[in-house]
Write an enzyme that holds these catalytic residues in place. Structure first.
Site, short mmCIF file in Angstrom:
data_model
loop_
_atom_site.label_atom_id
_atom_site.label_comp_id
_atom_site.label_asym_id
_atom_site.label_seq_id
_atom_site.Cartn_x
_atom_site.Cartn_y
_atom_site.Cartn_z
N LYS A 169 -6.19 0.70 6.58
CA LYS A 169 -5.75 0.36 7.95
C LYS A 169 -4.88 1.45 8.58
CE LYS A 169 -1.60 -1.94 6.46
NZ LYS A 169 -0.90 -3.18 6.29
N TYR A 216 15.64 -5.82 -5.70
CA TYR A 216 14.83 -6.08 -4.49
C TYR A 216 15.61 -7.07 -3.62
CZ TYR A 216 10.82 -4.05 -7.05
OH TYR A 216 9.98 -3.23 -7.75
N1 LIG Z 1 9.72 1.35 -10.01
C1 LIG Z 1 9.05 0.22 -10.03
O1 LIG Z 1 9.06 -0.47 -11.03
C2 LIG Z 1 8.27 -0.20 -8.82
C3 LIG Z 1 8.17 0.65 -7.71
C4 LIG Z 1 7.35 0.27 -6.65
C5 LIG Z 1 6.68 -0.95 -6.69
N2 LIG Z 1 6.83 -1.80 -7.77
C6 LIG Z 1 6.13 -3.10 -7.83
O2 LIG Z 1 4.78 -2.91 -7.45
C7 LIG Z 1 4.44 -3.78 -6.37
C8 LIG Z 1 3.47 -3.12 -5.46
O3 LIG Z 1 4.00 -1.96 -4.89
P1 LIG Z 1 3.96 -1.65 -3.32
O4 LIG Z 1 4.11 -2.90 -2.56
O5 LIG Z 1 4.92 -0.55 -3.08
O6 LIG Z 1 2.52 -0.98 -3.18
P2 LIG Z 1 1.04 -1.47 -2.82
O7 LIG Z 1 0.74 -2.78 -3.41
O8 LIG Z 1 0.18 -0.31 -3.13
O9 LIG Z 1 1.11 -1.56 -1.23
C9 LIG Z 1 1.63 -2.67 -0.62
C10 LIG Z 1 1.58 -2.51 0.89
O10 LIG Z 1 0.24 -2.48 1.33
C11 LIG Z 1 0.06 -3.31 2.45
N3 LIG Z 1 -0.94 -4.32 2.06
C12 LIG Z 1 -0.96 -5.12 0.96
N4 LIG Z 1 -2.09 -5.86 0.93
C13 LIG Z 1 -2.79 -5.50 2.02
C14 LIG Z 1 -4.05 -5.91 2.53
N5 LIG Z 1 -4.81 -6.79 1.91
N6 LIG Z 1 -4.49 -5.33 3.70
C15 LIG Z 1 -3.76 -4.42 4.34
N7 LIG Z 1 -2.56 -3.99 3.89
C16 LIG Z 1 -2.08 -4.52 2.74
C17 LIG Z 1 1.43 -3.87 2.82
O11 LIG Z 1 2.02 -2.98 3.76
P3 LIG Z 1 2.26 -3.24 5.31
O12 LIG Z 1 3.72 -3.26 5.47
O13 LIG Z 1 1.66 -2.03 5.94
O14 LIG Z 1 1.60 -4.51 5.71
C18 LIG Z 1 2.21 -3.73 1.54
O15 LIG Z 1 3.56 -3.50 1.73
C19 LIG Z 1 5.78 -4.12 -5.72
O16 LIG Z 1 5.70 -5.33 -5.03
C20 LIG Z 1 6.70 -4.14 -6.92
O17 LIG Z 1 6.61 -5.42 -7.52
C21 LIG Z 1 7.60 -1.42 -8.82
#
Ligand SMILES: NC(=O)c1ccc[n+]([C@@H]2O[C@H](COP(=O)([O-])OP(=O)(O)OC[C@H]3O[C@@H](n4cnc5c(N)ncnc54)[C@H](OP(=O)(O)O)[C@@H]3O)[C@@H](O)[C@H]2O)c1
Length: 292
Positions: free
Chosen positions: A176, A21
């Site tokens: 959103k 990351y």
């Molecule tokens: N292969 C793997 O191991 C892998 C892969 C993916 C993710 N991950 C882990 O999982 C975590 C979560 O994944 P993710 O960030 O892709 O997915 P997520 O948590 O489903 O979505 C996060 C996105 O949602 C929006 N958001 C978050 N909170 C919000 C709220 N309260 N209101 C409105 N929008 C909100 C933000 O986007 P905006 O840009 O639109 O604000 C943010 O980038 C990552 O941080 C990482 O640590 C691991």
């Protein structure tokens, strides 16, 4: 940094990151946080995606040890709390020697614990046969429900933790988004909708964007008064006792504050849970259930 500080202010004590990351920047920011704050918190990082090619052979002693040493340096620590294999090829789960390397890194004091981050349930089931795998990170959310069928029970039996990643289906479950939503060039929500760069399931949980938007409209009607859809989505995940932690990716302090409030919501009403199940069964399951 503001979001990380807000997390500690709000009682978060666990962060998930990876060596790739920001090519290590994310780990370095957490090291900075540790320096700036006194509270004890735990960091899970990941290894494997620095390989140029994802091959089973790449998950060898030399590479894994080098990745761990780089993370230790980025995190400015002697021991990593939790190291996760970062969605390696399925065959890695059939190679006990890979887990032997991780055992040796634990013995050497470089890792406190290790676990896996997986794409598919079958990989998780195989991984938890290795006795020292302590955690499984897997996509689990209202649009990705299959892990609750078999994996959760098996994980609980073995006292393996579950980290529910992509809990907001890449933000779709915040409510959103609309057909007009635009994403930056370097945002996977712009370039990976059909799995062009990595597993399709990582972007919007692998469901077609417009189908997701239509299901979200139905979910909005179930949001408890005073709460947000993101909170409903996160609270839904916390209904499952096998889940250790949901790891939403907050980008700003306001999102973080919204997300952490989910853990203070009362359990969801039975009628709402039933309606969520119906939305999944009718609109989402036929499109995704068999894939992951
Ligand atoms: N292969 C793997 O191991 C892998 C892969 C993916 C993710 N991950 C882990 O999982 C975590 C979560 O994944 P993710 O960030 O892709 O997915 P997520 O948590 O489903 O979505 C996060 C996105 O949602 C929006 N958001 C978050 N909170 C919000 C709220 N309260 N209101 C409105 N929008 C909100 C933000 O986007 P905006 O840009 O639109 O604000 C943010 O980038 C990552 O941080 C990482 O640590 C691991």
């Amino acid at each position: 940094m503001a979001t990380l500080h807000a997390a500690l202010d709000g009682g978060v004590n666990f962060f998930d990151t990876a060596d790739v990351y920001g090519d290590g920047r994310s780990e370095r920011l957490l090291a900075k946080l540790k320096k700036e704050r006194k509270e004890k918190f735990y960091i899970a990082t990941k290894a494997g995606r620095r390989l140029r090619m994802q091959t089973t052979e790449g998950y060898n002693r030399k590479n894994l040890t080098a990745f761990v040493h780089r993370s230790l340096k980025n995190l400015k620590t002697d021991t990593i709390d939790l190291l996760q294999l970062h969605c390696p090829p399925t065959e890695v789960y059939y190679r006990p020697e890979v887990f032997g390397v991780l055992d040796d890194l634990v013995k050497a004091g470089k890792l406190r614990h290790y676990g896996v981050s997986v794409e598919r349930i079958e990989e998780a089931l195989k991984a938890i046969e290795f006795p020292n795998v302590q955690s499984v990170q897997i996509i689990f959310n209202i649009f990705r429900q299959r892990p609750a069928e078999l994996l959760f029970a098996e994980a609980q039996k073995r006292k393996v933790g579950i980290l529910a990643r992509v809990p907001l289906a890449s933000g779709l479950l915040s409510g959103k988004m609309s057909r007009l939503s635009k994403f930056a060039k370097d945002d996977h929500r712009n370039f990976n909708r059909h799995g062009e760069a990595f597993d399709r399931g990582e972007t919007f949980s692998g469901i077609d964007f417009e189908t997701g938007l239509s299901a979200v409209e139905r979910l909005k009607k179930l949001v408890p008064s005073g709460a947000s859809l993101a909170q409903l989505a996160l609270r839904w995940i916390l209904e499952f006792p096998a889940v250790t932690c949901a790891i939403p990716g907050a980008k700003r302090p306001a999102q973080l504050v919204d997300n952490i409030a989910a853990s203070d919501l009362p359990p969801l009403a039975k009628a709402s849970l039933k309606k969520i199940a119906n939305i999944y069964e009718g609109q989402i399951k036929p499109l995704v259930h068999q894939h992951w």
